[in-house]
Design an enzyme around this catalytic site. Structure first.
Site, PDB file in Angstrom:
ATOM      1  N   ARG A 299       0.828  -1.204   0.000  1.00  0.00           N
ATOM      2  CA  ARG A 299       0.000   0.000   0.000  1.00  0.00           C
ATOM      3  C   ARG A 299       0.861   1.251   0.000  1.00  0.00           C
ATOM      4  O   ARG A 299       1.964   1.268   0.562  1.00  0.00           O
ATOM      5  CB  ARG A 299      -0.884   0.058   1.247  1.00  0.00           C
ATOM      6  CG  ARG A 299      -1.910  -1.066   1.335  1.00  0.00           C
ATOM      7  CD  ARG A 299      -2.805  -0.893   2.545  1.00  0.00           C
ATOM      8  NE  ARG A 299      -2.037  -0.683   3.755  1.00  0.00           N
ATOM      9  CZ  ARG A 299      -2.506  -0.086   4.843  1.00  0.00           C
ATOM     10  NH1 ARG A 299      -3.730   0.395   4.880  1.00  0.00           N
ATOM     11  NH2 ARG A 299      -1.740   0.038   5.914  1.00  0.00           N
TER      12      ARG A 299
ATOM     13  N   SER B 240       7.855  -4.785   7.039  1.00  0.00           N
ATOM     14  CA  SER B 240       7.569  -5.615   8.217  1.00  0.00           C
ATOM     15  C   SER B 240       8.257  -6.973   8.166  1.00  0.00           C
ATOM     16  O   SER B 240       7.619  -8.032   8.077  1.00  0.00           O
ATOM     17  CB  SER B 240       6.068  -5.751   8.388  1.00  0.00           C
ATOM     18  OG  SER B 240       5.522  -4.442   8.476  1.00  0.00           O
TER      19      SER B 240
ATOM     20  N   ASP C  53       5.396  -2.653  10.873  1.00  0.00           N
ATOM     21  CA  ASP C  53       3.980  -2.555  11.241  1.00  0.00           C
ATOM     22  C   ASP C  53       3.783  -2.580  12.759  1.00  0.00           C
ATOM     23  O   ASP C  53       2.874  -1.941  13.287  1.00  0.00           O
ATOM     24  CB  ASP C  53       3.152  -3.660  10.563  1.00  0.00           C
ATOM     25  CG  ASP C  53       3.710  -5.055  10.791  1.00  0.00           C
ATOM     26  OD1 ASP C  53       4.774  -5.188  11.431  1.00  0.00           O
ATOM     27  OD2 ASP C  53       3.082  -6.021  10.320  1.00  0.00           O
TER      28      ASP C  53
HETATM   29 MG    MG Z   1      -0.757  -5.505   8.437  1.00  0.00          MG
END
Ligand code: MG
Ligand code: ADP
Length: 451
Positions: free
Chosen positions: A79, A143, A197
């Site tokens: 994203r 992440s 994250d």
């Molecule tokens: Mg996530």
């Protein structure tokens, strides 16, 4: 394949499963002790299954302000977001684009993966008509376990969660990102921070709630972070001995848990054998697979789905954690959603007994996961506050926590078992979008501390 055990009858086999998946309070207490030992070793810089990685940021003070860009890589989608911070504890996402990551980019080369990322950013800039004369501060939420050496630099230690792109492990991912941006002629972006994250989740929640001091992810993978006193981070001596820094624990790699044969088989068939044992027992990427291995074993033993010749669960990945949620939700007296799901897998002539067994196996696997999660949370809270005298908000993000029926409740029950009445000081909340809003706040903290 799980090695055949001498147990044959249904009742004995069911008792055997109950026993190997059971987590008692005494198991949790051992887990907490082992967690503390591993945390101490990780903070000192000794070999430990908990890497305890300094993040180079502390929690925000809520006054950070402005527009920031965040990238979120680390799970099912990639994203790009634009986030507005109002300086009064409110962060809002003003634009977001979601891109599916091709398996070819996940498992190809560094050039491919970072080229894909740069293309997505280019598309985002065009679609949202960002002013190219402005320099936007960006935080890259990556992440995966990273050896971070400052706020905007860090090398990937090892891929997890199915990523294997060559030429990234051991490299500074910010250098790779900057190279890809340059190649694509993107100059209006300044990479201000490397985040993940988990840290984003803690930061996002604590932006508006200073009592939040534990961030947890329970999604595709699992991880946690908390603010540690600088004096306790022996492997890294900061300037201000009174200060704090958020420590990214990488708790998915905790390896002091008792494994079943199914866990061992899952580990052997995974691309990262020998690593991420806690993650493989707890997170969404793996719970379906553990359940599949148990069900497959029961099919081979002639203990379930006798009505049809059943090959549906022979293939790795053919039962997902989402499917388990569906099974757990179905409380109809007849066969309901479960029958529908099994029929889609070509399994017919299902009996109520089959359904109950399947439900029970899902319950065993997910309850163990929730209890290990709860025990791990209790471990970090008791590390920060042994008597649990203060209020602690735990911000948790991830679809497993959000969507699996009963998961959150079982985490809370485990904390209650450990802390008794003092568990009233713990508030467990769903902290959404740490990898978006949280990352933007990290970019703001980073830009500010640079000034
Ligand atoms: Mg996530
Ligand atoms: P990510 O961790 O990739 O950022 P999420 O937090 O959305 O993203 O987690 C996605 C994972 O959550 C999926 O891989 C799946 O294992 C699990 N999941 C998704 N939907 C459900 C559901 N309804 N019930 C349980 N687990 C789910």
């Amino acid at each position: 394949m799980a090695s055949a055990s001498p147990i044959i009858g249904f009742d004995e086999f069911a008792a055997y499963l109950n026993k190997i998946f059971k987590i008692t309070l005494s198991d949790i207490k051992i887990l907490i002790r082992e967690f503390h030992t591993e945390m101490q070793k990780g903070l000192t810089g000794y070999e430990s299954s908990l890497k305890m990685i300094p993040s180079y940021v502390d929690r925000p003070n809520g006054k950070e302000k402005g527009q920031y860009i965040a990238l979120d890589l680390g799970g099912t989608n990639f994203r790009v977001l634009s986030v507005e911070l109002d300086g009064r504890g409110n962060a809002s996402v003003t634009a977001v684009s979601k891109f599916a990551i091709d398996i070819a980019d996940m498992q190809g080369t560094a050039e491919q993966l970072f080229g894909f990322i740069a293309n997505c950013i280019h598309q985002f800039i065009e679609e949202n008509q960002l002013d190219k004369r402005i320099q936007y501060d960006l935080a890259f939420t990556f992440s995966f376990p990273v050896d971070q050496t400052n706020i905007a630099a860090g090398k990937l230690l090892v891929w997890t969660k199915g990523f294997t792109a060559k030429g990234v492990e051991g490299e500074d991912v910010i250098v790779l990102l900057n190279e890809a941006l340059k190649k694509k002629d993107i100059h209006c972006i300044r990479v201000a921070a490397l985040a993940n994250d988990t840290v984003g989740t803690l930061v996002a929640r604590s932006y508006k709630d200073p009592s939040c001091d534990l961030g947890v992810i329970l999604g595709t993978g699992t991880n946690a972070c908390y603010p540690e006193k600088l004096v306790n981070i022996q492997k890294w001596r900061g300037l201000d001995p009174k200060g704090h820094m958020i420590i990214n624990m990488e708790w998915g790699n905790f390896n002091k848990l008792r494994l079943t044969n199914y866990d061992k088989d899952l580990d052997l068939a995974s691309p990262n054998t020998g690593a991420q044992f806690l993650e493989k027992m707890v997170s969404g990427m793996y719970l379906g697979e553990i359940t599949r291995l148990v069900v497959q074993d029961m099919i081979h033993r002639g203990l379930i789905f006798l009505g049809s010749k059943c090959t549906a669960f022979e293939k790795k990945g053919s039962l997902l954690t989402e499917n388990m949620s569906l099974v757990a939700e179905d409380n109809s007296a007849n066969l309901g959603e479960v029958e529908f799901f099994l029929k889609s897998k070509g399994i017919t002539n299902i009996t109520a007994h089959d359904k109950n067994i399947l439900k029970h196996v899902c319950d065993l696997v997910s309850t163990r996961a929730a209890k290990i999660s709860g025990g791990s949370i209790a471990a970090v809270l008791s590390w920060m506050d042994p008597e649990l005298k203060n209020k602690h908000t735990v911000g948790i993000d991830g679809s497993l926590f959000e969507k699996y029926p009963g998961f959150a409740r079982k985490i809370k029950a485990t904390c209650k078992d450990v802390f008794g009445e003092n568990a009233l000081n713990i508030e467990i909340v769903h902290a959404k979008d740490g990898s978006g809003k949280g990352a933007a706040i990290i970019a703001a903290v980073a830009a500010q501390s640079e000034k």
